[in-house]
Design a protein around this motif. Sequence first.
Motif, PDB file in Angstrom:
ATOM      1  N   GLY A  33     -55.086 -25.167-116.280  1.00 16.97           N
ATOM      2  CA  GLY A  33     -54.373 -26.157-115.432  1.00 16.97           C
ATOM      3  C   GLY A  33     -52.905 -25.378-115.317  1.00 16.97           C
ATOM      4  N   VAL A  34     -52.380 -25.025-114.305  1.00 16.77           N
ATOM      5  CA  VAL A  34     -51.188 -24.305-113.780  1.00 16.77           C
ATOM      6  C   VAL A  34     -50.271 -25.422-113.328  1.00 16.77           C
ATOM      7  N   LYS A  50     -40.089 -29.702-105.977  1.00 16.59           N
ATOM      8  CA  LYS A  50     -39.613 -28.382-107.082  1.00 16.59           C
ATOM      9  C   LYS A  50     -40.800 -28.244-107.789  1.00 16.59           C
ATOM     10  N   GLN A  51     -41.706 -29.142-108.255  1.00 17.85           N
ATOM     11  CA  GLN A  51     -42.995 -28.912-109.061  1.00 17.85           C
ATOM     12  C   GLN A  51     -43.874 -27.937-108.201  1.00 17.85           C
ATOM     13  N   ALA A  52     -44.108 -28.167-107.159  1.00 13.22           N
ATOM     14  CA  ALA A  52     -44.919 -27.310-106.242  1.00 13.22           C
ATOM     15  C   ALA A  52     -44.431 -25.509-106.393  1.00 13.22           C
ATOM     16  N   GLU A  53     -43.043 -25.666-106.260  1.00 10.21           N
ATOM     17  CA  GLU A  53     -42.457 -24.419-106.085  1.00 10.21           C
ATOM     18  C   GLU A  53     -42.621 -23.568-107.305  1.00 10.21           C
ATOM     19  N   MET A  76     -58.543 -21.674-105.256  1.00  7.93           N
ATOM     20  CA  MET A  76     -57.767 -22.324-105.830  1.00  7.93           C
ATOM     21  C   MET A  76     -58.356 -23.716-105.835  1.00  7.93           C
ATOM     22  N   THR A  77     -58.228 -24.597-106.965  1.00 11.48           N
ATOM     23  CA  THR A  77     -58.350 -26.173-106.789  1.00 11.48           C
ATOM     24  C   THR A  77     -57.098 -26.644-107.284  1.00 11.48           C
ATOM     25  N   VAL A  78     -56.519 -27.596-106.266  1.00 12.25           N
ATOM     26  CA  VAL A  78     -55.339 -28.258-106.438  1.00 12.25           C
ATOM     27  C   VAL A  78     -55.372 -29.715-106.478  1.00 12.25           C
ATOM     28  N   TYR A  79     -54.616 -30.264-107.582  1.00 13.50           N
ATOM     29  CA  TYR A  79     -54.789 -31.779-107.819  1.00 13.50           C
ATOM     30  C   TYR A  79     -53.311 -32.201-107.445  1.00 13.50           C
ATOM     31  N   LEU A 114     -52.920 -37.405-113.543  1.00 15.72           N
ATOM     32  CA  LEU A 114     -52.153 -36.248-114.155  1.00 15.72           C
ATOM     33  C   LEU A 114     -51.201 -37.028-115.211  1.00 15.72           C
ATOM     34  N   PRO A 115     -50.834 -35.958-116.246  1.00 17.63           N
ATOM     35  CA  PRO A 115     -50.147 -36.757-117.228  1.00 17.63           C
ATOM     36  C   PRO A 115     -48.567 -36.813-116.881  1.00 17.63           C
ATOM     37  N   ALA A 116     -48.028 -37.844-117.448  1.00 17.34           N
ATOM     38  CA  ALA A 116     -46.486 -37.962-117.448  1.00 17.34           C
ATOM     39  C   ALA A 116     -45.851 -38.091-116.033  1.00 17.34           C
ATOM     40  N   ASN A 117     -45.007 -37.287-115.642  1.00 15.45           N
ATOM     41  CA  ASN A 117     -44.440 -36.929-114.443  1.00 15.45           C
ATOM     42  C   ASN A 117     -45.166 -35.933-113.681  1.00 15.45           C
ATOM     43  N   MET A 118     -46.246 -35.505-113.943  1.00 16.15           N
ATOM     44  CA  MET A 118     -46.655 -34.340-113.379  1.00 16.15           C
ATOM     45  C   MET A 118     -47.436 -34.717-111.835  1.00 16.15           C
ATOM     46  N   LEU A 119     -46.780 -34.057-110.857  1.00 14.79           N
ATOM     47  CA  LEU A 119     -47.517 -34.607-109.720  1.00 14.79           C
ATOM     48  C   LEU A 119     -48.184 -33.673-108.836  1.00 14.79           C
ATOM     49  N   VAL A 120     -48.229 -32.374-109.106  1.00 15.32           N
ATOM     50  CA  VAL A 120     -49.347 -31.276-108.740  1.00 15.32           C
ATOM     51  C   VAL A 120     -49.717 -30.366-109.769  1.00 15.32           C
ATOM     52  N   GLN A 121     -50.969 -29.914-109.848  1.00 16.15           N
ATOM     53  CA  GLN A 121     -51.455 -29.009-110.856  1.00 16.15           C
ATOM     54  C   GLN A 121     -52.633 -28.251-110.128  1.00 16.15           C
TER      55      GLN A 121
END
Length: 129
Positions: A33-34, A50-53, A76-79, A114-121
């Motif tokens: 997971g990135v 900013k997370q996506a960037e 790619m798989t995006v969540y 997705l954990p905590a404040n993670m919005l994209v992975q």
Amino acid sequence: MTARRSIEVEGFSHGGQPIPAASRVGNIVMTGGVYGLDPETGKIPDDVEKQAELMFFNLKRIMAAAGASMDRVVKMTVYVKVPEGRPAVNRQWLAAFPDAASRPARHTFQNDHLPANMLVQCDATAVLD
């Protein structure tokens, strides 16, 4: 059979879990997971843009550490946790893969867990020459 090699990059981790950023066997690279971890602060910003960037920035660094580049990514798989994640990812996607005739396959899922404040992975697979 070629030996498997763990790929690590400075400033990126899976929160202390014993998981490399990616793994390479022969000419195949697969990431874990990135996500949008800021390598300078060690934190995930709250802003989805900013997370996506940072997610794409980290993916580029991981690919480089594996001896690959973004032009070798085939899937790619995006969540996304929130609906705003998809357009934020699409903006970075178009910047990373501007040629419509040469983009990787992609599947995007909503993941409310997705954990905590993670919005994209994302995760990615690359094939080298």
